[in-house]
Design a protein around this motif. Structure first.
Motif, PDB file in Angstrom:
ATOM      1  N   PHE A 241      -0.437 -62.607  -7.175  1.00 33.91           N
ATOM      2  CA  PHE A 241      -0.134 -61.870  -8.412  1.00 33.91           C
ATOM      3  C   PHE A 241      -0.422 -62.731  -9.635  1.00 33.91           C
ATOM      4  CE2 PHE A 241       2.521 -60.080 -11.744  1.00 33.91           C
ATOM      5  CZ  PHE A 241       2.311 -58.718 -11.581  1.00 33.91           C
ATOM      6  N   ASP A 242      -1.282 -62.224 -10.515  1.00 32.63           N
ATOM      7  CA  ASP A 242      -1.693 -62.952 -11.722  1.00 32.63           C
ATOM      8  C   ASP A 242      -1.402 -62.068 -12.929  1.00 32.63           C
ATOM      9  OD1 ASP A 242      -3.045 -64.181 -13.855  1.00 32.63           O
ATOM     10  OD2 ASP A 242      -4.595 -64.994 -12.536  1.00 32.63           O
ATOM     11  N   ALA A 243      -0.276 -62.338 -13.584  1.00 34.59           N
ATOM     12  CA  ALA A 243       0.185 -61.492 -14.683  1.00 34.59           C
ATOM     13  C   ALA A 243      -0.808 -61.456 -15.844  1.00 34.59           C
ATOM     14  CB  ALA A 243       1.545 -61.984 -15.181  1.00 34.59           C
ATOM     15  N   VAL A 244      -1.470 -62.578 -16.105  1.00 32.04           N
ATOM     16  CA  VAL A 244      -2.409 -62.641 -17.228  1.00 32.04           C
ATOM     17  C   VAL A 244      -3.611 -61.721 -16.977  1.00 32.04           C
ATOM     18  CG1 VAL A 244      -3.969 -64.125 -18.547  1.00 32.04           C
ATOM     19  CG2 VAL A 244      -1.708 -64.977 -17.867  1.00 32.04           C
ATOM     20  N   VAL A 245      -4.184 -61.815 -15.778  1.00 28.84           N
ATOM     21  CA  VAL A 245      -5.351 -60.993 -15.449  1.00 28.84           C
ATOM     22  C   VAL A 245      -4.966 -59.515 -15.381  1.00 28.84           C
ATOM     23  CG1 VAL A 245      -7.099 -60.491 -13.694  1.00 28.84           C
ATOM     24  CG2 VAL A 245      -6.529 -62.859 -14.243  1.00 28.84           C
ATOM     25  N   ILE A 246      -3.820 -59.228 -14.759  1.00 32.24           N
ATOM     26  CA  ILE A 246      -3.362 -57.837 -14.662  1.00 32.24           C
ATOM     27  C   ILE A 246      -3.134 -57.246 -16.053  1.00 32.24           C
ATOM     28  CG2 ILE A 246      -1.377 -56.408 -14.018  1.00 32.24           C
ATOM     29  CD1 ILE A 246      -1.264 -57.870 -11.397  1.00 32.24           C
ATOM     30  N   LYS A 247      -2.553 -58.042 -16.947  1.00 31.80           N
ATOM     31  CA  LYS A 247      -2.336 -57.561 -18.316  1.00 31.80           C
ATOM     32  C   LYS A 247      -3.667 -57.270 -19.003  1.00 31.80           C
ATOM     33  CE  LYS A 247      -0.185 -58.791 -22.725  1.00 31.80           C
ATOM     34  NZ  LYS A 247       0.577 -59.824 -23.481  1.00 31.80           N
ATOM     35  N   ASN A 248      -4.646 -58.143 -18.782  1.00 24.64           N
ATOM     36  CA  ASN A 248      -5.968 -57.955 -19.384  1.00 24.64           C
ATOM     37  C   ASN A 248      -6.618 -56.665 -18.881  1.00 24.64           C
ATOM     38  OD1 ASN A 248      -8.352 -58.613 -20.857  1.00 24.64           O
ATOM     39  ND2 ASN A 248      -9.254 -59.511 -19.028  1.00 24.64           N
ATOM     40  N   ILE A 249      -6.521 -56.423 -17.568  1.00 15.52           N
ATOM     41  CA  ILE A 249      -7.091 -55.208 -16.979  1.00 15.52           C
ATOM     42  C   ILE A 249      -6.387 -53.967 -17.510  1.00 15.52           C
ATOM     43  CG2 ILE A 249      -7.401 -53.916 -14.827  1.00 15.52           C
ATOM     44  CD1 ILE A 249      -7.756 -56.632 -13.423  1.00 15.52           C
ATOM     45  N   ILE A 250      -5.055 -54.034 -17.581  1.00 21.51           N
ATOM     46  CA  ILE A 250      -4.282 -52.890 -18.078  1.00 21.51           C
ATOM     47  C   ILE A 250      -4.610 -52.598 -19.540  1.00 21.51           C
ATOM     48  CG2 ILE A 250      -1.959 -52.076 -18.633  1.00 21.51           C
ATOM     49  CD1 ILE A 250      -0.987 -53.437 -16.094  1.00 21.51           C
ATOM     50  N   ASN A 251      -4.793 -53.654 -20.342  1.00 18.57           N
ATOM     51  CA  ASN A 251      -5.121 -53.467 -21.754  1.00 18.57           C
ATOM     52  C   ASN A 251      -6.441 -52.725 -21.944  1.00 18.57           C
ATOM     53  OD1 ASN A 251      -2.823 -54.660 -22.818  1.00 18.57           O
ATOM     54  ND2 ASN A 251      -3.742 -56.696 -22.949  1.00 18.57           N
ATOM     55  N   ILE A 252      -7.366 -52.919 -20.999  1.00 16.71           N
ATOM     56  CA  ILE A 252      -8.639 -52.189 -21.057  1.00 16.71           C
ATOM     57  C   ILE A 252      -8.498 -50.837 -20.372  1.00 16.71           C
ATOM     58  CG2 ILE A 252     -11.083 -52.242 -20.399  1.00 16.71           C
ATOM     59  CD1 ILE A 252     -10.875 -55.296 -20.331  1.00 16.71           C
ATOM     60  N   ALA A 253      -7.700 -50.801 -19.291  1.00 14.69           N
ATOM     61  CA  ALA A 253      -7.603 -49.602 -18.459  1.00 14.69           C
ATOM     62  C   ALA A 253      -6.807 -48.479 -19.099  1.00 14.69           C
ATOM     63  CB  ALA A 253      -7.009 -49.943 -17.101  1.00 14.69           C
ATOM     64  N   TRP A 254      -5.719 -48.808 -19.804  1.00 12.85           N
ATOM     65  CA  TRP A 254      -4.880 -47.700 -20.289  1.00 12.85           C
ATOM     66  C   TRP A 254      -5.579 -46.842 -21.348  1.00 12.85           C
ATOM     67  CZ3 TRP A 254      -3.413 -46.569 -25.149  1.00 12.85           C
ATOM     68  CH2 TRP A 254      -3.300 -47.594 -26.111  1.00 12.85           C
ATOM     69  N   PRO A 255      -6.333 -47.440 -22.289  1.00  8.26           N
ATOM     70  CA  PRO A 255      -7.065 -46.540 -23.189  1.00  8.26           C
ATOM     71  C   PRO A 255      -8.156 -45.760 -22.455  1.00  8.26           C
ATOM     72  CG  PRO A 255      -6.907 -48.753 -24.132  1.00  8.26           C
ATOM     73  CD  PRO A 255      -6.511 -48.853 -22.708  1.00  8.26           C
ATOM     74  N   ALA A 256      -8.799 -46.426 -21.472  1.00  5.54           N
ATOM     75  CA  ALA A 256      -9.841 -45.728 -20.704  1.00  5.54           C
ATOM     76  C   ALA A 256      -9.236 -44.580 -19.908  1.00  5.54           C
ATOM     77  CB  ALA A 256     -10.548 -46.709 -19.774  1.00  5.54           C
ATOM     78  N   THR A 257      -8.079 -44.832 -19.301  1.00  5.60           N
ATOM     79  CA  THR A 257      -7.393 -43.780 -18.548  1.00  5.60           C
ATOM     80  C   THR A 257      -6.983 -42.641 -19.473  1.00  5.60           C
ATOM     81  OG1 THR A 257      -6.544 -45.378 -16.934  1.00  5.60           O
ATOM     82  CG2 THR A 257      -5.403 -43.254 -17.082  1.00  5.60           C
ATOM     83  N   LEU A 258      -6.403 -43.003 -20.608  1.00  5.79           N
ATOM     84  CA  LEU A 258      -6.008 -41.990 -21.591  1.00  5.79           C
ATOM     85  C   LEU A 258      -7.229 -41.215 -22.074  1.00  5.79           C
ATOM     86  CD1 LEU A 258      -3.732 -40.758 -23.271  1.00  5.79           C
ATOM     87  CD2 LEU A 258      -4.112 -42.558 -24.976  1.00  5.79           C
ATOM     88  N   GLN A 259      -8.338 -41.933 -22.200  1.00  8.87           N
ATOM     89  CA  GLN A 259      -9.601 -41.318 -22.611  1.00  8.87           C
ATOM     90  C   GLN A 259      -9.993 -40.196 -21.661  1.00  8.87           C
ATOM     91  OE1 GLN A 259     -14.115 -43.089 -22.338  1.00  8.87           O
ATOM     92  NE2 GLN A 259     -12.525 -44.433 -23.121  1.00  8.87           N
ATOM     93  N   PHE A 260      -9.926 -40.470 -20.351  1.00  9.97           N
ATOM     94  CA  PHE A 260     -10.300 -39.462 -19.361  1.00  9.97           C
ATOM     95  C   PHE A 260      -9.216 -38.393 -19.200  1.00  9.97           C
ATOM     96  CE2 PHE A 260     -12.791 -43.241 -17.901  1.00  9.97           C
ATOM     97  CZ  PHE A 260     -14.043 -42.708 -18.177  1.00  9.97           C
ATOM     98  N   ILE A 261      -7.942 -38.778 -19.375  1.00  8.88           N
ATOM     99  CA  ILE A 261      -6.860 -37.800 -19.306  1.00  8.88           C
ATOM    100  C   ILE A 261      -6.975 -36.801 -20.453  1.00  8.88           C
ATOM    101  CG2 ILE A 261      -4.372 -37.498 -19.656  1.00  8.88           C
ATOM    102  CD1 ILE A 261      -3.920 -39.970 -17.969  1.00  8.88           C
ATOM    103  N   ILE A 262      -7.307 -37.300 -21.629  1.00  6.73           N
ATOM    104  CA  ILE A 262      -7.499 -36.420 -22.779  1.00  6.73           C
ATOM    105  C   ILE A 262      -8.593 -35.402 -22.476  1.00  6.73           C
ATOM    106  CG2 ILE A 262      -8.383 -36.330 -25.147  1.00  6.73           C
ATOM    107  CD1 ILE A 262      -6.923 -39.026 -25.603  1.00  6.73           C
ATOM    108  N   ALA A 263      -9.708 -35.902 -21.921  1.00  5.22           N
ATOM    109  CA  ALA A 263     -10.825 -35.013 -21.605  1.00  5.22           C
ATOM    110  C   ALA A 263     -10.443 -34.008 -20.528  1.00  5.22           C
ATOM    111  CB  ALA A 263     -12.034 -35.828 -21.168  1.00  5.22           C
ATOM    112  N   SER A 264      -9.872 -34.502 -19.422  1.00  4.89           N
ATOM    113  CA  SER A 264      -9.511 -33.602 -18.328  1.00  4.89           C
ATOM    114  C   SER A 264      -8.369 -32.679 -18.726  1.00  4.89           C
ATOM    115  CB  SER A 264      -9.128 -34.402 -17.076  1.00  4.89           C
ATOM    116  OG  SER A 264      -8.018 -35.248 -17.333  1.00  4.89           O
ATOM    117  N   GLY A 265      -7.461 -33.178 -19.591  1.00  5.58           N
ATOM    118  CA  GLY A 265      -6.366 -32.337 -20.067  1.00  5.58           C
ATOM    119  C   GLY A 265      -6.867 -31.145 -20.850  1.00  5.58           C
TER     120      GLY A 265
END
Length: 458
Positions: A241-265
């Motif tokens: 478990f690497d909190a720094v790397v996971i945080k970095n991925i989440i920081n990029i992933a959550w807007p991307a996820t929201l981006q696709f959720i907005i579209a699919s929504g």
């Protein structure tokens, strides 16, 4: 480029060889990445078409059940695509920097995130399957027939997320052929099992076939991540478990996820409006049309993913001009492809819809939807490339804002206004889609030209 050279490049792209995409011909790089990516996503769209073809024989309730379920489970796809986008961006940047161990470590951390999220989605979807269909405006008959289908599909949330995520890792590393092969396996298993399981189990057999097919693809991916000879190869320490790397991925992933959720929504809202204002026949016609739209959009998305990989790797190699040029070349190719598809939808929509159903009312609505959606296909292609270029650079927030404005502030209110106050019913909901997509393409092009994506750190 001669026919012989094109054939050689296609053959080379399918072999899955490792390439350095930060040097050499950009056009060649686009083809090497795009060919397997297009084939990969074409096979992904086969999932949808195969299910609809066989389910279509079970009647309009079955078609509506599958369509409404897919509209909601698109939220799972959105999360999967968000994680895939983040992992692909990070992996591409590390590969461009020649940090292969860092790429593998980031990939493993993204899988940890995937397991946690999929557990929540699986439990929620399986418990509230009937309520989900009811929320989408399904009739009592559709809910009765389709609940088990919805439950099984949500039960396969893990393999949906992993299939997208791991393929994003492969693409970020430049190994698009491996991503393609995993989808081939998944699709072929689904094609074989779908008619057999539907024959024995009815509608739920389609869900069983889809989940089984995706699972086979994931098993193939995992084998090559552990035993294969690709750039990214997992070792046990990578999963610490690497909190720094996971945080970095989440920081990029959550807007991307929201981006696709907005579209699919927004598509969910449109699907509900169609069901409310047009009835089951309009809903069924809409769902068949959407499957065909997806079938042709996903190959174009493959070209867009090629642009994302080239942007990420070249930014990692400090070659900003090469990254920008890669996007412009890819956008031209995508515009040509989508222009051809647009003509097909405008002039042959009747033949396409009749392949899936013989119901006259469903055909009428399906043709109207397909022609309406196809009218702005060139803009879809340009918008996808520009959006994915921003995502590939790690700038996932700008496309998210663009999606929010174009889909939720424009498409949803416009669909409601045209369908209800103006009494255009389902046709009004259909029309909102090409209008919103055209404006989105222009906005994405504008922000790409501004160039702030060049300064994003990943």
């Amino acid at each position: 480029m001669s026919f012989k050279n094109i054939f050689t490049i296609i053959k080379e792209s399918l072999n899955g060889e490792n390439h350095d995409f930060t040097q050499g011909s950009i056009r060649r790089a686009v083809f090497l990445l795009a060919v397997p990516m297009i084939l990969e996503l074409s096979l992904e769209s086969v999932f949808a078409l195969v299910d609809m073809f066989f389910v279509g024989k079970l009647g309009e309730n079955a078609i509506a059940s599958v369509g409404l379920t897919e509209s909601v489970i698109a939220l799972v796809y959105s999360i999967a695509m968000g994680l895939s986008t983040a992992a692909g961006a990070v992996v591409a940047r590390r590969v461009g920097e020649k940090d292969i161990e860092g790429a593998a470590h980031a990939s493993a951390q993204s899988l940890i995130i995937a397991f946690i999220i999929s557990a929540i989605l699986t439990v929620t979807g399986m418990v509230y399957a009937g309520d989900i269909l009811g929320m989408m405006g399904a009739s009592k008959e559709v809910i009765a027939d389709g609940t088990i289908f919805t439950r099984i599909m949500f039960g396969g949330s893990l393999v949906i997320i992993l299939l997208f995520l791991v393929n994003g890792i492969f693409r970020g590393a430049g190994n698009a052929a491996m991503a393609m092969k995993s989808l081939w396996i998944a699709s072929f298993v689904n094609i074989i099992l779908c008619p057999v399981l539907i024959h024995f189990f009815g509608l739920k057999g389609a869900a069983m076939a889809t989940v089984t097919g995706r699972t086979s693809g994931v098993l193939y991916q995992c084998y090559h991540l552990v035993k294969g000879n690709g750039i990214v190869k997992f070792k046990v320490p990578h999963f610490g478990f690497d909190a720094v790397v996971i945080k970095n991925i989440i920081n990029i992933a959550w807007p991307a996820t929201l981006q696709f959720i907005i579209a699919s929504g927004s598509w969910i809202v449109v699907a509900r409006l169609v069901a409310e204002t047009g009835g089951t026949a309009a809903s069924a016609g809409y769902q068949i049309a959407i499957r065909n739209v997806i079938f042709f959009i996903l190959p174009a998305w493959g070209l867009s993913n090629a642009a994302a990989t080239l942007v990420g790797q070249n930014l990692g190699a400090k070659q900003v001009h090469r990254a920008e040029k890669s996007v412009n070349i890819t956008a031209k190719y995508n515009a040509v492809f989508m222009g051809i598809v647009m003509l097909v939808f405008l002039f042959f929509s009747g033949h396409i819809i009749r392949f899936f159903t013989t119901d006259a009312e469903v055909i009428k609505n399906g043709v109207r939807a397909l022609r309406t959606f196809g009218s702005a296909y060139i803009f879809y292609g340009i918008g996808m490339v520009m959006t994915q270029a921003l995502n590939g650079a790690g700038d996932t927030r700008t496309p998210t804002w663009i999606n929010f404005v174009c889909f939720w502030l424009l498409q949803i209110p416009l669909a409601w206004y045209l369908a209800k106050p103006l009494n255009m019913h389902a046709s009004g909901a259909f029309l909102s889609i090409p209008i919103a997509e055209t404006i989105l393409a222009l906005a994405a092009w504008y922000f790409f030209r501004r160039g702030k994506w060049k300064e994003v750190k990943v």
